[in-house]
Design an enzyme around this catalytic site. Structure first.
Site, PDB file in Angstrom:
ATOM      1  N   VAL A  11      -9.350 -30.966  47.864  1.00 51.03           N
ATOM      2  CA  VAL A  11      -9.373 -32.048  46.869  1.00 51.03           C
ATOM      3  C   VAL A  11     -10.781 -32.598  46.721  1.00 51.03           C
ATOM      4  O   VAL A  11     -11.248 -32.911  45.616  1.00 51.03           O
ATOM      5  CB  VAL A  11      -8.391 -33.163  47.290  1.00 51.03           C
ATOM      6  N   ALA A  12     -11.491 -32.710  47.852  1.00 57.68           N
ATOM      7  CA  ALA A  12     -12.838 -33.264  47.818  1.00 57.68           C
ATOM      8  C   ALA A  12     -13.824 -32.338  47.125  1.00 57.68           C
ATOM      9  O   ALA A  12     -14.813 -32.790  46.549  1.00 57.68           O
ATOM     10  CB  ALA A  12     -13.310 -33.554  49.241  1.00 57.68           C
ATOM     11  N   GLU A  63     -11.880 -32.259  39.398  1.00 51.98           N
ATOM     12  CA  GLU A  63     -10.712 -31.839  38.608  1.00 51.98           C
ATOM     13  C   GLU A  63     -10.953 -31.863  37.102  1.00 51.98           C
ATOM     14  O   GLU A  63     -10.479 -31.005  36.371  1.00 51.98           O
ATOM     15  CB  GLU A  63      -9.503 -32.735  38.938  1.00 51.98           C
ATOM     16  N   ASP A 102     -36.217 -19.663   4.999  1.00 55.97           N
ATOM     17  CA  ASP A 102     -36.524 -19.498   3.579  1.00 55.97           C
ATOM     18  C   ASP A 102     -37.452 -20.627   3.146  1.00 55.97           C
ATOM     19  O   ASP A 102     -37.529 -21.679   3.796  1.00 55.97           O
ATOM     20  CB  ASP A 102     -35.241 -19.582   2.747  1.00 55.97           C
ATOM     21  N   ASP A 142     -29.091 -17.631   2.493  1.00 56.79           N
ATOM     22  CA  ASP A 142     -28.140 -18.160   1.521  1.00 56.79           C
ATOM     23  C   ASP A 142     -27.415 -17.056   0.756  1.00 56.79           C
ATOM     24  O   ASP A 142     -26.229 -17.136   0.497  1.00 56.79           O
ATOM     25  CB  ASP A 142     -28.823 -19.119   0.543  1.00 56.79           C
ATOM     26  N   ASP A 147     -28.435 -11.727   2.738  1.00 52.68           N
ATOM     27  CA  ASP A 147     -29.010 -12.345   3.935  1.00 52.68           C
ATOM     28  C   ASP A 147     -28.053 -12.275   5.121  1.00 52.68           C
ATOM     29  O   ASP A 147     -28.458 -12.477   6.265  1.00 52.68           O
ATOM     30  CB  ASP A 147     -29.332 -13.827   3.675  1.00 52.68           C
ATOM     31  N   ASN A 160     -19.031 -34.514  44.795  1.00 53.70           N
ATOM     32  CA  ASN A 160     -17.937 -33.802  45.451  1.00 53.70           C
ATOM     33  C   ASN A 160     -18.392 -33.116  46.734  1.00 53.70           C
ATOM     34  O   ASN A 160     -17.638 -33.041  47.705  1.00 53.70           O
ATOM     35  CB  ASN A 160     -17.327 -32.791  44.480  1.00 53.70           C
ATOM     36  N   GLU A 169     -18.271 -35.641  49.362  1.00 60.18           N
ATOM     37  CA  GLU A 169     -16.916 -35.841  49.886  1.00 60.18           C
ATOM     38  C   GLU A 169     -16.565 -34.743  50.894  1.00 60.18           C
ATOM     39  O   GLU A 169     -15.969 -35.018  51.948  1.00 60.18           O
ATOM     40  CB  GLU A 169     -15.914 -35.842  48.726  1.00 60.18           C
ATOM     41  N   ASN A 174     -12.123 -39.331  43.083  1.00 57.71           N
ATOM     42  CA  ASN A 174     -12.367 -38.379  41.996  1.00 57.71           C
ATOM     43  C   ASN A 174     -11.887 -38.926  40.658  1.00 57.71           C
ATOM     44  O   ASN A 174     -12.543 -38.749  39.629  1.00 57.71           O
ATOM     45  CB  ASN A 174     -11.671 -37.051  42.299  1.00 57.71           C
ATOM     46  N   THR A 210     -14.426 -42.055  39.827  1.00 57.76           N
ATOM     47  CA  THR A 210     -15.854 -41.844  39.590  1.00 57.76           C
ATOM     48  C   THR A 210     -16.175 -40.572  38.817  1.00 57.76           C
ATOM     49  O   THR A 210     -17.323 -40.375  38.432  1.00 57.76           O
ATOM     50  CB  THR A 210     -16.615 -41.803  40.932  1.00 57.76           C
ATOM     51  N   ASP A 211     -15.199 -39.683  38.604  1.00 59.62           N
ATOM     52  CA  ASP A 211     -15.487 -38.441  37.876  1.00 59.62           C
ATOM     53  C   ASP A 211     -15.481 -38.649  36.369  1.00 59.62           C
ATOM     54  O   ASP A 211     -16.457 -38.358  35.682  1.00 59.62           O
ATOM     55  CB  ASP A 211     -14.463 -37.355  38.237  1.00 59.62           C
TER      56      ASP A 211
END
Length: 996
Positions: free
Chosen positions: A336-337, A341, A383, A711, A715, A777, A780, A817, A820-821
């Site tokens: 998880v750390a 995610e 061009d 254009d 081209d 992460n 962590e 997570n 702060t993520d």
């Protein structure tokens, strides 16, 4: 018009009368007959128009078109049904990490049940509820909601872009040619087709002039097919239906009009479409690298978890089921750390928001991953007309055999006068020659000038150069003098022919026909053998030719684009009677454009016009900015070399004495010579579209990342081959727009440079939040790993207990997570660009998004973050390296709850300080500290939510926290601040090393 769209008798050869209600009841059958059962190629075009109840001269009315759109539906192929919202929400759980967390939930639940079952009678039996399992499930649901909202935001942004890049087509409605979304085309609409258009629906040709259509996408025929409106006598295969146009094919030459007989799934393409086929969006290079990084982290964490578990098993052994469960929860905590995610969703949202900002500034990026390439551009090939210049073509000079005049006024307002260069009155003989010259340019013309909705405003339809001739004719009233001419045939302009001719009927001269032609003066002059001067026609001498060519060169040096005008009376009122014209057995002319050699022979030279298209004032600054960013600007034009060199020097692309390379010179070079030339020359003139492809490929061979504008239909190969194909939004053809990765809504070169700047800023921001997320992460992971390995030294492990003691709970790591993520990372994704974003050389595509220097930042910050977190925990535990005065009166369990709350809070604040530090690899965090209000808002929100977790009682139980005293907050903030301080110290050393 009544409600009936199709008259049932219109397709029959018999006339009969039936009641109104019977006709109404057979309406659907008649529609099906024409649109499905009857082959329109076998039906006369007028009969098709009658059946579809439309006048080919005016088209449908807006009200009728709206009614038919409701009846027949949008002109689009059926696609897979949209994914329901509930499925999109459930898809948020389809992730290996989520499966791991669900396993952790199951383990926590099993542990709680075992604890309750093994509890002695009358004892409390541990927690009343399985809080760990409940919190993990709740956080998974919140994470899924956030992911769903982020993806919905990104999808909304992409859908908005799709609307902006939706293909459009020219149709005739209410007697006016209008450009509408292709999806709004209905049966009975009159398509107006021109070179470069993509055919938007199946249709029966009404008229064609040198019309050739590439049908390889439908029939496999590699050579463009000539089209003509004549009715077929027998049914033929699709590739041989010369009087039909089909959805998805493209016009390579000429013009035409067709009546729509099938839209959407009722087209030939619709009949063969695989309705069940669906394609997944290709992962962007950034997403691929992020997946790679996540795998590396996952593998590393698994290895760490296995090592820790083996070490614990060998050193301490597993004495109970609880020890095994605790060890498994430790492995889950490490996983998880390790993995952020919300990384993929945040990445998509940041790209989508950035692309939306580009669209607001007229740069429409069709694919999100193209943002990466934009920031790496090293050469921009552009061009001239409309991109580097204003595209407000204005006829200023008119040179005729008897003299030269100036035309006043600018832009497209038909207001101005004809004056002599010396200011004197224009002599009558010169004025007559000027009118003849402008009359030829007016008739050999597909442009149209309309008055806008507001008085004094003018709307340009068609090529701006052609419209400038219309404006000049109106200024001098040449349009009135030649209004009795009606065009009956056309040989269209192509980039290879460099000229255009029409045959017009003179209503005041017994319908006699006259050829009018315009084109590049040097090209058109080669088809002339006579000259109109002083009201008479005489032989064109070699001296005349040299004088005309010298004038072309003089005007080109003055930055004028020159167009020659010529004519030839045919002395007949029938196309078939033109001397030398070839007809078929029935006396019809197969294709007038194939007989240009006859029609354009023996022309009479009228004169030439000098057209000025002034450079855009903002382009010079944009070119300068591009040069400062290490991006070379290359100008490619079909204009005269002297004109090209003059404009390029005015814009700062080349020096005043710089030269232009021509297409003929490119053709004479072998590959090594070409590569040497393209590495040195920045202006190319008199080039054909195939030369653009040569230039792009040569520049790419030299390792450049090339942006190419285009254009016209020819081209498209160069635009597609370029690393960043850029189509013109105003003048660009649909074929080119489909080949491009970016569309300029304003056809302005400055917009390309602005898009590159924005692309670099977006890429910088992506690196910022990647540095932030991954370092946080990793911090962590290090906290959990070192907290377990050194648990005894730090006082985390109770000497009297057995089994595993983790420094932070899995629910606490999940909360960190979640907290702060998402918000800070998204806020960093919209961080303001740094001032030096265009002072750096272009990034190479081979450069890694996460390079060695960034990995150094990530590991360094991760170690500091883990260290301050574990020190803070140690200060609130007895038996560790540090001893806080408050721990002596507590038992170990109470100490551990307080210590975990400290470590939990320190880690949250450390990551918030890391958000400030991660905004730059070298620049101090205190530079522009408050420039990103969104980041400070995200930090403030995170602090408030953390306070809830610490001071709300039921959240204390769920997250294993306890209220902290005031002094503890000073410790938390002070220790967390060390992350920012350590980052600043590292940046100082890095800046010192960079200077050396």
């Amino acid at each position: 018009m009544d409600d009936r769209i199709i008259d049932p008798s219109a397709l029959s050869n018999e006339s009969h009368v039936e009641p109104e209600d019977a006709q109404e009841s057979r309406e659907v059958k008649a529609q099906e007959a024409l649109l499905h059962d009857v082959d329109p190629s076998l039906v006369d075009a007028d009969r098709v128009a009658t059946a579809l109840d439309v006048d080919p001269r005016t088209g449908l009315s807006a009200a009728e078109a709206k009614r038919r759109l409701e009846k027949f539906g949008p002109n689009e192929l059926a696609s897979a049904p949209p994914v329901p919202k509930w499925k999109k929400f459930l898809q948020q759980f389809q992730d290996p990490l989520v499966y791991l967390l669900l396993a952790a939930t199951a383990i926590s639940l099993v542990a709680w049940i075992i604890e309750k079952v093994n509890a002695a009678p009358g004892a409390e039996g541990g927690e009343v509820l399985p809080f760990d399992a409940i919190v993990i499930v709740l956080i998974l649901i919140v994470n899924a909601i956030l992911g769903y909202m982020q993806e919905a935001k990104a999808e909304e942004a992409v859908n908005a872009l799709s609307e902006m890049t939706a293909p459009t087509s020219n149709v005739l409605r209410d007697g006016r040619v209008e450009r509408i979304n292709t999806t709004d085309i209905v049966p009975g609409d009159i398509l107006v087709l021109g070179e470069g258009d993509t055919v938007p629906a199946d249709g029966r040709l009404l008229a064609a002039a040198s019309l050739r259509i590439a049908e390889a996408s439908l029939t496999g025929e590699s050579v463009p097919v000539s089209k003509r409106p004549a009715t077929l006598e027998t049914a033929k295969a699709l590739g041989d239906r010369a009087n039909m146009v089909f959805n998805g094919t493209s016009v390579t030459q000429g013009t035409g009009r067709a009546i729509v007989t099938g839209t959407g799934m009722n087209t030939q393409v619709g009949k063969i479409a695989d309705l069940l086929q669906s394609t997944d969006d290709e992962a962007t290079p950034l997403q691929k690298e992020m997946n790679h990084v996540s795998k590396i982290l996952g593998i590393a964490v698994c290895i760490i978890a296995v090592v820790v578990l083996l070490a614990l098993a060998i050193l301490e052994g597993f004495h109970s089921v609880h020890d095994v469960i605790d060890s498994l929860l430790l492995a889950v905590s490490l996983a998880v750390a390790a993995v952020p995610e919300g990384l993929a969703a945040i990445l998509t949202v940041v790209l989508a928001l950035g692309v939306q900002r580009m669209a607001a500034h007229h740069a429409i990026v069709k694919k999100l991953h193209s943002v990466e390439t934009l920031g790496s551009a090293s050469v921009i090939c552009s061009d001239k007309t409309g991109t580097l210049t204003r595209n407000e073509m204005t006829v200023e000079r008119i040179v005729v055999p008897s003299g030269e005049v100036e035309l006043t006024g600018s832009g497209y307002a038909p207001e101005g006068d004809m004056v002599s260069l010396d200011g004197a009155a224009v002599p009558e003989d010169i004025a007559n020659e000027v009118l003849a010259t402008l009359g030829a340019g007016l008739l050999a013309n597909d442009g149209e000038l309309r008055e806008g909705d507001k008085p004094g405003t003018w709307e340009v339809v068609g090529d701006p150069t052609e419209v400038s001739l219309v404006v000049a004719a109106r200024k001098t009233h040449a349009d009135k003098k030649y209004e009795h001419f009606q065009r009956v045939a056309e040989i269209p302009f192509t980039s290879e022919r460099k000229r255009m001719s029409v045959i017009a009927r003179n209503a005041t001269d017994a319908g006699k026909l006259t050829v009018f032609a315009k084109g590049a003066p040097d090209v058109l002059l080669s088809y002339c053998d006579r000259i109109y001067v002083n009201g008479a026609v005489r032989k064109l001498t070699e001296g005349d030719r040299q004088d005309i060519l010298a004038t072309v060169e003089r005007l080109s040096r003055e930055a004028y684009r020159t167009l020659g005008e010529a004519y030839r009376p045919l002395d007949t009122d029938s196309l078939a009677q033109i001397p030398g014209i070839r007809t078929n057995s029935t006396g019809e002319i197969p294709d007038i454009s194939e007989q240009a050699d006859v029609i354009e022979a023996h022309l009479i030279w009228n004169g030439m016009v000098g057209i000025i298209d002034p450079p855009r004032t903002e382009v010079r600054d944009a070119v300068s900015e591009a040069h400062r960013a290490g991006i070379r600007t290359v100008m490619i034009t079909g204009d005269h070399p002297l004109t090209a060199a003059r404009i390029a020097s005015d814009l700062g692309i080349i020096a005043k004495d710089g030269k232009a390379l021509t297409g003929d010179e490119l053709d004479a070079m072998d590959e090594p010579q070409l590569d040497k030339a393209t590495s040195e020359v920045s202006v190319y003139a008199r080039v054909a579209p195939e030369h653009k492809l040569k230039i792009v490929e040569s520049l790419q061979r030299q390792g450049n990342i090339v942006a190419m504008t285009g254009d016209g239909v020819n081209d498209a190969p160069a635009v597609k081959a370029a690393d960043i194909g850029v189509a013109m939004g105003i003048t660009g053809t649909e074929v080119t727009k489909q080949s491009a990765k970016m569309i300029l809504a304003d056809d302005n070169f400055s917009t390309i440079v602005a898009a590159v700047r924005e692309g670099r800023g977006i890429f910088d921001n992506i690196r910022k939040f990647l540095r932030y997320l991954l370092s946080s992460n990793v911090g962590e992971v290090f906290t959990v790993f070192f907290g377990v390995v050194f648990a005894g030294w730090l006082g985390i492990k109770n000497p009297a207990s057995v089994g595993v003691t983790v420094p932070l709970l899995a629910t606490q790591l999940l909360w960190i997570n979640l907290l702060t993520d998402a918000a800070p990372a998204l806020a960093m994704g919209v961080d303001p660009m740094t001032e030096d974003v265009m002072d750096r050389k272009p990034r190479k595509l081979t450069d890694r998004v996460i390079d060695g220097a960034m990995w150094g930042d990530i590991v360094y910050i991760g170690i500091i973050m883990a260290a301050v977190t574990l020190i803070g925990m140690d200060m609130h535990l007895s038996g560790g390296l540090f001893t806080d005065r408050s721990v002596s009166a507590m038992g170990h369990d109470a100490q551990m709850v307080e210590a975990r709350t400290m470590g939990f809070t320190i880690l949250v604040f450390a990551q918030l300080f890391n958000a400030l530090a991660s905004r730059s690899h070298l620049q101090s965090a205190f530079v522009g500290l408050f420039s990103n209000k969104w980041l400070w808002g995200a930090i403030g929100l995170s602090v408030v939510l953390q306070l809830f977790v610490i001071y709300v009682p039921f959240l204390n139980t769920a997250f294993g926290t306890t209220p902290l005293p005031p002094m503890a907050w000073l410790e938390c903030i002070g220790l967390a601040f060390f992350v920012l301080l350590a980052s600043e110290i590292r940046k100082i050393f890095l800046r010192m090393r960079a200077k050396k």
